[in-house]
Design an enzyme around this catalytic site. Sequence first.
Site, short mmCIF file in Angstrom:
data_model
loop_
_atom_site.label_atom_id
_atom_site.label_comp_id
_atom_site.label_asym_id
_atom_site.label_seq_id
_atom_site.Cartn_x
_atom_site.Cartn_y
_atom_site.Cartn_z
N ARG A 188 0.89 -1.02 0.03
CA ARG A 188 -0.01 -0.14 -0.01
C ARG A 188 0.83 1.23 -0.09
O ARG A 188 0.69 2.19 -0.59
CB ARG A 188 -0.91 -0.03 1.13
CG ARG A 188 -1.81 1.10 1.29
CD ARG A 188 -2.36 1.62 -0.02
NE ARG A 188 -3.19 0.75 -0.55
CZ ARG A 188 -3.42 0.71 -2.09
NH1 ARG A 188 -3.15 1.92 -2.82
NH2 ARG A 188 -4.02 -0.26 -2.72
N LYS A 221 2.65 24.73 -3.98
CA LYS A 221 1.47 24.16 -3.30
C LYS A 221 1.12 22.39 -3.35
O LYS A 221 0.80 21.96 -4.41
CB LYS A 221 0.08 24.69 -3.93
CG LYS A 221 0.07 26.32 -3.91
CD LYS A 221 -1.04 26.73 -5.11
CE LYS A 221 -1.18 28.43 -4.71
NZ LYS A 221 -2.04 28.94 -5.75
N LYS A 253 6.32 38.82 -4.02
CA LYS A 253 4.77 38.72 -4.49
C LYS A 253 4.13 39.98 -3.96
O LYS A 253 4.73 40.79 -3.45
CB LYS A 253 4.41 37.49 -3.89
CG LYS A 253 4.98 36.01 -4.54
CD LYS A 253 4.36 34.95 -3.93
CE LYS A 253 2.81 34.45 -4.28
NZ LYS A 253 2.81 34.46 -5.67
N GLU A 289 6.37 39.76 -8.90
CA GLU A 289 4.98 39.53 -9.40
C GLU A 289 4.21 41.09 -9.63
O GLU A 289 4.50 41.75 -8.83
CB GLU A 289 4.18 38.73 -8.34
CG GLU A 289 2.68 38.44 -8.52
CD GLU A 289 1.87 37.90 -7.56
OE1 GLU A 289 2.08 36.75 -7.24
OE2 GLU A 289 1.15 38.83 -6.88
N ASP A 316 0.81 38.11 -13.32
CA ASP A 316 -0.15 37.36 -12.42
C ASP A 316 -1.57 37.75 -12.91
O ASP A 316 -1.88 38.85 -12.99
CB ASP A 316 -0.01 37.66 -11.05
CG ASP A 316 -0.82 36.76 -10.32
OD1 ASP A 316 -1.09 35.53 -10.26
OD2 ASP A 316 -1.33 37.37 -8.87
#
Length: 400
Positions: A188, A221, A253, A289, A316
Amino acid sequence: MFLSSSLSSPSLINSQSAARSRRRRTLASSLKLNSSNRLVGMGGVETRISFESMFIKPPSHPTYDLTAIIKLALSEDVGDQGDVFMAIKYQWQIIYKDFQCILSRKMVPIVGDVTCMATIPDDMEVVAHFLAKEDGIIAGIALAEMVFNEVDPSLKVEWSQKDGDYVHKGLKFGKVHGGAHNIVRAERVALNFMQRMSGIATQTKAMADAARPALILETRKTAPGLRLVDKWAVLIGGGRNHRMGLYDMVLIKDNHISIAGGVTNALKSVDSYLQKRNLQMEVECLCIETRTMEEIKDVLEYASKTKTSLTRIMLDNMVIPLDNSDVDVSMLKEAVELINGKFETEASGNVTLETVHKIGQSGVTYISSGALTHSVKVLDISLKIDTELALEVGRRTKRA
């Protein structure tokens, strides 16, 4: 609290100290091939895995230990690896070697695979076959081999495919031979890694092909604790890796820009910081960004007057979704034309398999997509001893 009370144990403190030492070694050093084409793991322990099965090597990471992740996955599933436990405190790679003692105080029995011990004779040997139950790109072969080696180094694993190959539904693409107990114990965990990695690789392959000539990137992410595994799967699928973490790339960012008081101030601060600390050699890339044409113009103006470490401009949310499920990339094209090759460009936002081709035709260098790793559809794979019966059932349920 259970974890906090356990931290006072002297043996745990010693374990933490040892773990910190291990974390200071890089993955590159923990995945070295010796003269016999075998991987030498952390602390010089040899891992029996063939060079051929690691067709695409994982990206490097300064603290990641694949062996520790495998041990944790086996421990949480089988239940008899209680002397090895990674507790999530600051980094879940801290190994608590006396966790079995802690569990015994809590009256938790550690017995192992009860079903296996009850139904399978100890000395029985079998051959089990890996079976693809969907079409897709196979990934995680090298990692699965490491799992079987961790459980029982005497198990023999053979593959007819390699990481990155296409497999079709019903294909038997590998087999493992040896003690039945240990094959079932490892099954598994090996499949969980392979199915997730194959799902990521399959989606990455589709996105990478559609994005050309732009290159497809993932983001940070990723599943907690599985960043290297997820990013490895992206490489296997034909994508490129974005930054591994916060340490290997400066990415300014929106929140940084807002706090700094604009893109120009943010860039000035970063350039000054890097110069004062002589970090140019340690930072792969400086990316900022931008969300508007005005911000792009401010960046270009700053770069025209100042020596800067800037190498890439992220564009962005300049891909505008339309009511008919199409997208408008005119703003993105305008931004690329304005930058005019002075810097690499990266499109982000509203990136899907349906929109990525149009975005890729805009002239951007890169397209980043968080969905590659945060919205994974696993590829269905099984490990079967009676493969003919498995195929018969699969055909009946239209899964083989």
